[in-house]
Write a protein that holds these residues in place. Structure first.
Motif, PDB file in Angstrom:
ATOM      1  N   SER A  52       0.757  -1.345  -0.012  1.00  0.00           N
ATOM      2  CA  SER A  52      -0.050   0.019  -0.036  1.00  0.00           C
ATOM      3  C   SER A  52       0.954   1.264   0.063  1.00  0.00           C
ATOM      4  CB  SER A  52      -0.741   0.025   1.218  1.00  0.00           C
ATOM      5  OG  SER A  52      -1.793  -0.944   1.204  1.00  0.00           O
ATOM      6  N   ALA A  53       1.892   1.154   0.911  1.00  0.00           N
ATOM      7  CA  ALA A  53       2.770   2.481   1.130  1.00  0.00           C
ATOM      8  C   ALA A  53       3.432   2.572  -0.586  1.00  0.00           C
ATOM      9  CB  ALA A  53       3.739   2.325   2.166  1.00  0.00           C
ATOM     10  N   LEU A  54       3.974   1.683  -1.239  1.00  0.00           N
ATOM     11  CA  LEU A  54       4.854   1.742  -2.278  1.00  0.00           C
ATOM     12  C   LEU A  54       3.610   2.296  -3.704  1.00  0.00           C
ATOM     13  CD1 LEU A  54       7.373  -0.878  -2.191  1.00  0.00           C
ATOM     14  CD2 LEU A  54       7.672   1.310  -1.566  1.00  0.00           C
ATOM     15  N   ALA A  55       2.497   2.080  -3.413  1.00  0.00           N
ATOM     16  CA  ALA A  55       1.496   2.267  -4.664  1.00  0.00           C
ATOM     17  C   ALA A  55       1.602   3.927  -5.038  1.00  0.00           C
ATOM     18  CB  ALA A  55       0.131   1.909  -4.274  1.00  0.00           C
ATOM     19  N   GLY A  56       2.064   3.929  -6.260  1.00  0.00           N
ATOM     20  CA  GLY A  56       2.089   5.034  -6.847  1.00  0.00           C
ATOM     21  C   GLY A  56       3.316   6.045  -6.735  1.00  0.00           C
ATOM     22  N   THR A  57       4.454   5.245  -6.225  1.00  0.00           N
ATOM     23  CA  THR A  57       5.471   6.067  -5.637  1.00  0.00           C
ATOM     24  C   THR A  57       6.591   5.949  -6.825  1.00  0.00           C
ATOM     25  OG1 THR A  57       6.391   4.099  -4.622  1.00  0.00           O
ATOM     26  CG2 THR A  57       5.072   5.547  -3.271  1.00  0.00           C
ATOM     27  N   GLY A  58       6.401   4.920  -8.009  1.00  0.00           N
ATOM     28  CA  GLY A  58       7.316   4.556  -8.752  1.00  0.00           C
ATOM     29  C   GLY A  58       8.503   3.686  -8.302  1.00  0.00           C
ATOM     30  N   MET A  59       8.334   3.178  -6.790  1.00  0.00           N
ATOM     31  CA  MET A  59       9.359   2.331  -6.553  1.00  0.00           C
ATOM     32  C   MET A  59       8.550   0.876  -6.406  1.00  0.00           C
ATOM     33  SD  MET A  59      11.692   4.247  -3.375  1.00  0.00           S
ATOM     34  CE  MET A  59      12.771   3.090  -3.701  1.00  0.00           C
ATOM     35  N   LEU A  60       9.253  -0.038  -6.424  1.00  0.00           N
ATOM     36  CA  LEU A  60       8.862  -1.457  -6.634  1.00  0.00           C
ATOM     37  C   LEU A  60       9.353  -2.426  -5.622  1.00  0.00           C
ATOM     38  CD1 LEU A  60       9.360  -2.042 -10.527  1.00  0.00           C
ATOM     39  CD2 LEU A  60       7.185  -1.031  -9.304  1.00  0.00           C
ATOM     40  N   SER A  61       8.785  -3.463  -5.343  1.00  0.00           N
ATOM     41  CA  SER A  61       8.955  -4.307  -4.279  1.00  0.00           C
ATOM     42  C   SER A  61      10.694  -4.654  -4.421  1.00  0.00           C
ATOM     43  CB  SER A  61       8.322  -5.773  -4.278  1.00  0.00           C
ATOM     44  OG  SER A  61       8.255  -6.182  -5.450  1.00  0.00           O
ATOM     45  N   ASP A  62      11.160  -4.849  -5.579  1.00  0.00           N
ATOM     46  CA  ASP A  62      12.458  -5.196  -5.719  1.00  0.00           C
ATOM     47  C   ASP A  62      13.555  -3.888  -5.470  1.00  0.00           C
ATOM     48  OD1 ASP A  62      11.818  -7.346  -7.158  1.00  0.00           O
ATOM     49  OD2 ASP A  62      12.005  -6.725  -9.194  1.00  0.00           O
ATOM     50  N   ASP A  63      12.812  -2.871  -5.194  1.00  0.00           N
ATOM     51  CA  ASP A  63      13.837  -1.899  -4.867  1.00  0.00           C
ATOM     52  C   ASP A  63      13.766  -1.714  -3.211  1.00  0.00           C
ATOM     53  OD1 ASP A  63      14.095  -0.699  -7.383  1.00  0.00           O
ATOM     54  OD2 ASP A  63      12.084   0.302  -7.347  1.00  0.00           O
ATOM     55  N   VAL A  64      13.312  -2.643  -2.513  1.00  0.00           N
ATOM     56  CA  VAL A  64      13.121  -2.735  -0.934  1.00  0.00           C
ATOM     57  C   VAL A  64      14.059  -3.997  -0.657  1.00  0.00           C
ATOM     58  CG1 VAL A  64      11.864  -2.961   0.996  1.00  0.00           C
ATOM     59  CG2 VAL A  64      10.883  -1.983  -0.994  1.00  0.00           C
ATOM     60  N   THR A  65      14.807  -3.896   0.578  1.00  0.00           N
ATOM     61  CA  THR A  65      15.663  -4.688   1.121  1.00  0.00           C
ATOM     62  C   THR A  65      15.297  -4.542   2.683  1.00  0.00           C
ATOM     63  OG1 THR A  65      17.379  -4.834  -0.272  1.00  0.00           O
ATOM     64  CG2 THR A  65      17.786  -5.505   1.793  1.00  0.00           C
ATOM     65  N   ARG A  66      14.950  -6.072   3.194  1.00  0.00           N
ATOM     66  CA  ARG A  66      14.529  -5.950   4.619  1.00  0.00           C
ATOM     67  C   ARG A  66      15.764  -6.573   5.289  1.00  0.00           C
ATOM     68  NH1 ARG A  66       8.930  -6.162   6.246  1.00  0.00           N
ATOM     69  NH2 ARG A  66       7.644  -5.005   4.836  1.00  0.00           N
TER      70      ARG A  66
END
Length: 463
Positions: A52-66
């Motif tokens: 939900s937070a990334l929706a519409g930001t231009g960043m994708l799940s691949d741009d996230v590291t946990r």
């Protein structure tokens, strides 16, 4: 500095609102290589919240590291970012600031807050005093943090950004400028409806919903929260052909930025109108079918204004710093519960817009400031602003770490620090809340846009 395409920018965050803000902020900068690092704390956004937070930001799940906190330093050493955006509550920023201090190649450190930040709070500035740049989102916030800094002796350079959720509206501010000038010179008052932008818009679904943007912090009183819940029921009953959408930030079992007591799910009746529904989706999705938004003081009001959705900022319980709604004075958006039921939503006064989050985009120069700081750092001209060691030594450092990481901190020293520190801070908090202060810069003083006192909320980062 030109050619920012070579810049590697990492936002370090945990809670959902900071994930949304940092991803939206970096997503607005063309040509950079952005990444989002989510550190495991009790507040860390779930995968659903992340989507939900990334929706519409231009960043994708691949741009996230946990990552766990223990692995952050090595990961940053490997990435060698040019810029780090510290996106979390104050203690989180301090803890990650110490990690940045230990890096071989120091990046430029930027910090900020994920929504409306009036009043400017003492803790918000003090925890971020070691950043190279503090991002603010309105001219009013610029003035508030500058005055707060003068009062407490903390000077942090600030730079203006457009609040990510206000961008679509900022395109129409230039067209409104003549009306703003006319309103100022003519002494007009009341609520002026801002004109829609001339450019075509995507066709929207039929907009009939009333959307309520719930907040964990305000109002704090259970009876007042129950009155809001009852108002939403009445609004649904008044017109069965429209939906009343209770927009919540977290599902049961999830965490969010602030600690919620007296959740609206517990305050709404078990048997409620069929057109009173609960949503956990993105605010953008909720607003796509909204005829009006109601809130006490959520930044969702800015997002609604940006989409041309009329708003009511509830003043039924007063207008005060402790309700975080003094920012709406002069906006024309303040209204009561009966107006919610009747559906009398409104658009803001254009004079208010210019000073509060809807300035012309040309005035949002935060990224130009960041590029200048990167150039200075590369040239050796930007001194490091380090987080000092805790005054209480190693045990105090352990308290700082364990307070942020909670169960994710498995050190014996952290466990011991929490055993001593939790009751001590609870007692200190009770003593502070027992004092009633008056005068300039207090929470009771609605005439200023800053506070010199600790905040009055029962809002521990520990869960």
């Amino acid at each position: 500095m030109s050619g920012s395409g070579s810049l590697r920018v990492v936002a370090i965050a945990d809670a959902d609102s900071f994930v949304k803000w940092s991803a939206s902020l970096l997503g607005s900068v063309p040509g950079i290589r952005p990444h989002l690092l989510l550190v495991q704390t009790p507040l860390t956004a779930s995968l659903d919240q992340q989507r939900s937070a990334l929706a519409g930001t231009g960043m994708l799940s691949d741009d996230v590291t946990r990552l766990s906190f223990a692995r952050v330093s090595a990961w940053l050493e490997g990435q060698r970012p040019d810029v780090v955006l510290l996106a979390g509550r104050g203690p989180f920023v301090r803890l990650l600031g110490r990690v940045v201090d230990g890096l071989t190649v120091r990046p430029v450190v930027v910090a900020g807050l994920p929504g409306m930040a009036v009043p400017a709070q003492r803790g918000a500035l003090e925890y971020r005093r070691h950043a190279d740049l503090l991002v603010v989102h309105s001219h009013r916030e610029e003035r508030a943090f500058a005055e707060l800094g003068r009062r407490i002796g903390v000077q942090v350079p600030t730079a203006l950004a457009t609040l990510p959720f206000a961008r679509s509206r900022s395109r129409m501010v230039a067209a409104d400028r003549a009306r703003v000038i006319a309103a100022e010179s003519g002494g007009s008052s009341g609520t002026l409806v801002a004109e829609r932008p001339a450019e075509p818009r995507a066709v929207r679904m039929p907009a009939t919903d009333i959307v309520f943007a719930a907040q964990a912090l305000v109002p704090t009183d259970r009876e007042e929260r129950a009155e809001i819940a009852a108002t939403l029921v009445r609004a649904a009953e008044a017109d069965p052909n429209r939906r009343v959408v209770v927009k919540l930030r977290s599902r049961p079992g999830e965490s969010e930025t602030h600690l919620e007591r007296d959740a609206y799910l517990d305050l709404l009746p078990a048997r409620r109108p069929e057109n009173l529904v609960v949503s956990y989706g993105s605010m953008a999705q909720a607003l796509s079918t909204a005829a009006g938004l109601v809130t006490v003081s959520s930044t969702a009001a800015v997002e609604a204004v940006a989409q041309g959705v009329p708003v009511i900022a509830l003043d039924s319980f007063g207008v005060s710093k402790s309700l975080l709604n003094t920012v709406f004075v002069g906006s024309g958006l303040l209204g009561g519960r009966s107006e919610v039921v009747a559906g009398r939503f409104r658009h803001p006064h254009p004079v208010w817009l210019r000073d509060n989050y809807f300035h012309p985009s040309a005035e949002s120069t935060w990224w130009e400031h960041v590029e200048q700081l990167v150039a200075l750092r590369r040239a050796g001209g930007l001194p490091a602003k380090r987080v000092p060691a805790a005054r209480g030594g190693a045990m105090h450092e352990a308290w700082h770490r364990a307070s942020v990481l909670g169960a994710n901190d498995r050190t014996l020293r952290g466990t011991a620090a929490l055993a001593v520190g939790v009751p001590a801070t609870a007692l200190l908090g009770a003593l502070r809340r027992g004092r009633s202060s008056v005068g300039s810069g207090t929470w009771a003083d609605a005439s200023t846009d800053f506070t010199l006192e600790p905040n009055p909320f029962h809002d521990s980062i520990r869960r």
